[in-house]
Scaffold this active site. Structure first.
Site, PDB file in Angstrom:
ATOM      1  N   LYS A  52      -8.409  18.692 -27.856  1.00 36.39           N
ATOM      2  CA  LYS A  52      -7.174  19.403 -28.229  1.00 36.39           C
ATOM      3  C   LYS A  52      -6.055  18.433 -28.620  1.00 36.39           C
ATOM      4  O   LYS A  52      -5.405  18.610 -29.632  1.00 36.39           O
ATOM      5  CB  LYS A  52      -6.655  20.260 -27.049  1.00 36.39           C
ATOM      6  CG  LYS A  52      -7.643  21.243 -26.489  1.00 36.39           C
ATOM      7  CD  LYS A  52      -7.029  22.084 -25.374  1.00 36.39           C
ATOM      8  CE  LYS A  52      -6.533  21.324 -24.173  1.00 36.39           C
ATOM      9  NZ  LYS A  52      -7.582  20.689 -23.343  1.00 36.39           N
ATOM     10  N   ARG A  82      -2.639  27.912 -19.060  1.00 35.02           N
ATOM     11  CA  ARG A  82      -3.830  27.515 -18.309  1.00 35.02           C
ATOM     12  C   ARG A  82      -4.196  28.530 -17.241  1.00 35.02           C
ATOM     13  O   ARG A  82      -5.170  28.349 -16.527  1.00 35.02           O
ATOM     14  CB  ARG A  82      -3.560  26.186 -17.628  1.00 35.02           C
ATOM     15  CG  ARG A  82      -4.158  24.970 -18.342  1.00 35.02           C
ATOM     16  CD  ARG A  82      -3.707  23.753 -17.568  1.00 35.02           C
ATOM     17  NE  ARG A  82      -4.549  22.620 -17.701  1.00 35.02           N
ATOM     18  CZ  ARG A  82      -4.271  21.577 -18.497  1.00 35.02           C
ATOM     19  NH1 ARG A  82      -3.239  21.597 -19.277  1.00 35.02           N
ATOM     20  NH2 ARG A  82      -5.058  20.525 -18.490  1.00 35.02           N
TER      21      ARG A  82
HETATM   22  P1  AMP Z   1      -3.543  17.566 -19.656  1.00 38.29           P
HETATM   23  O1  AMP Z   1      -2.947  16.327 -20.199  1.00 38.29           O
HETATM   24  O2  AMP Z   1      -3.288  18.778 -20.497  1.00 38.29           O
HETATM   25  O3  AMP Z   1      -5.005  17.410 -19.287  1.00 38.29           O
HETATM   26  O4  AMP Z   1      -2.780  17.864 -18.271  1.00 38.29           O
HETATM   27  C1  AMP Z   1      -2.810  16.935 -17.210  1.00 38.29           C
HETATM   28  C2  AMP Z   1      -2.445  17.628 -15.908  1.00 38.29           C
HETATM   29  O5  AMP Z   1      -1.136  18.176 -15.994  1.00 38.29           O
HETATM   30  C3  AMP Z   1      -3.328  18.808 -15.518  1.00 38.29           C
HETATM   31  O6  AMP Z   1      -4.533  18.428 -14.891  1.00 38.29           O
HETATM   32  C4  AMP Z   1      -2.401  19.576 -14.581  1.00 38.29           C
HETATM   33  O7  AMP Z   1      -2.293  18.921 -13.324  1.00 38.29           O
HETATM   34  C5  AMP Z   1      -1.045  19.415 -15.282  1.00 38.29           C
HETATM   35  N1  AMP Z   1      -0.811  20.502 -16.268  1.00 38.29           N
HETATM   36  C6  AMP Z   1      -0.677  20.378 -17.623  1.00 38.29           C
HETATM   37  N2  AMP Z   1      -0.462  21.570 -18.199  1.00 38.29           N
HETATM   38  C7  AMP Z   1      -0.466  22.490 -17.195  1.00 38.29           C
HETATM   39  C8  AMP Z   1      -0.329  23.898 -17.141  1.00 38.29           C
HETATM   40  N3  AMP Z   1      -0.144  24.633 -18.248  1.00 38.29           N
HETATM   41  N4  AMP Z   1      -0.416  24.496 -15.933  1.00 38.29           N
HETATM   42  C9  AMP Z   1      -0.600  23.787 -14.803  1.00 38.29           C
HETATM   43  N5  AMP Z   1      -0.748  22.454 -14.770  1.00 38.29           N
HETATM   44  C10 AMP Z   1      -0.680  21.794 -15.958  1.00 38.29           C
END
Ligand code: AMP
Length: 219
Positions: free
Chosen positions: A13, A88
């Site tokens: 993504k 999410r």
């Molecule tokens: P990502 O970079 O999108 O993989 O996000 C890294 C981490 O940020 C995730 O594993 C969650 O701990 C937190 N996070 C990011 N977006 C969300 C969301 N929409 N809801 C909850 N936690 C989030």
């Protein structure tokens, strides 16, 4: 116009969001990047989010919905934006629907990236991020490099703490249990496109450009 990029961690993504954003000038909103920036700056949000993120859990819905609400009210988003990493949970999807109802962003689509679990674990364990520009690379590509190929920062690569294999497994479990039901929430939506994320980056990009062009033709 808006695009919602939906898929497991490691599905591609972020990589695609950066390419689309460069081509069309859409703002790339990555909730993970927003949180990591807050952690880096040591803000109250960052302090709250740090431990949750490192252990691979989700940051609570009320915090995430607050962040998105504030972000989506910025005027430049009228020219188009890409949501990467939000929603999410089903509660986040419901909150987003309410916001879209209030803010009227025009046409948009949800792109569901599909990649099987073993490939995701493989990709995540090998990936490295640049501290400066947040671009993600495979360790195989940057192995002997001292400078980031995207922004030129020196010695800026690191492995995210949540890309450790045990944490990866937990993140994927949370994805299946909590995040995947969001697809069901959107299933009757006309503009839901499935993207085979196992294909080469360029092929995935081509499919997405086709979707954006079609949306643009609808105005
Ligand atoms: P990502 O970079 O999108 O993989 O996000 C890294 C981490 O940020 C995730 O594993 C969650 O701990 C937190 N996070 C990011 N977006 C969300 C969301 N929409 N809801 C909850 N936690 C989030």
């Amino acid at each position: 116009m808006y695009l919602i990029l939906f898929g497991a961690p490691g599905a591609g993504k972020g990589t695609q969001a950066k390419i689309i954003s460069q081509k069309y000038g859409f703002e790339h909103i990555s909730t993970g990047d927003i949180l990591r920036e807050s952690v880096k700056k040591g803000t109250p949000l960052g302090k709250k989010a740090h431990e949750i993120m490192s252990s691979g859990q989700l940051v609570p819905d009320d915090i995430m919905i607050g962040i998105i609400k504030e972000k989506l009210s910025e005027p430049q988003l009228r020219d188009g934006f890409i949501l990467d990493g939000f929603p999410r949970t089903v509660s986040q999807a419901e909150a987003l629907d309410r916001l879209f109802g209030e803010l009227q962003f025009g046409v948009g689509a949800i792109l569901v990236f599909q990649v099987d679990e073993e490939e995701l674990v493989n990709r995540l364990a090998r990936r490295r991020a640049c501290r400066e520009c947040n671009n993600i690379f495979s360790n195989d590509v940057i192995n002997n490099l001292t400078e980031c190929p995207k922004c030129g920062a020196k010695y800026s690569f690191y492995q995210r703490p949540d890309d450790d294999e045990s944490v990866i497994r937990r993140r994927l479990k949370i994805f299946i249990d909590t995040t995947l039901p969001v697809v069901n929430y959107y299933k009757d939506l006309k503009d839901l496109h499935r993207i085979n994320g196992l294909r080469p980056i360029e092929e995935v990009t081509e499919q997405i450009f086709g979707i954006v062009e079609e949306l643009k033709s609808r105005g």
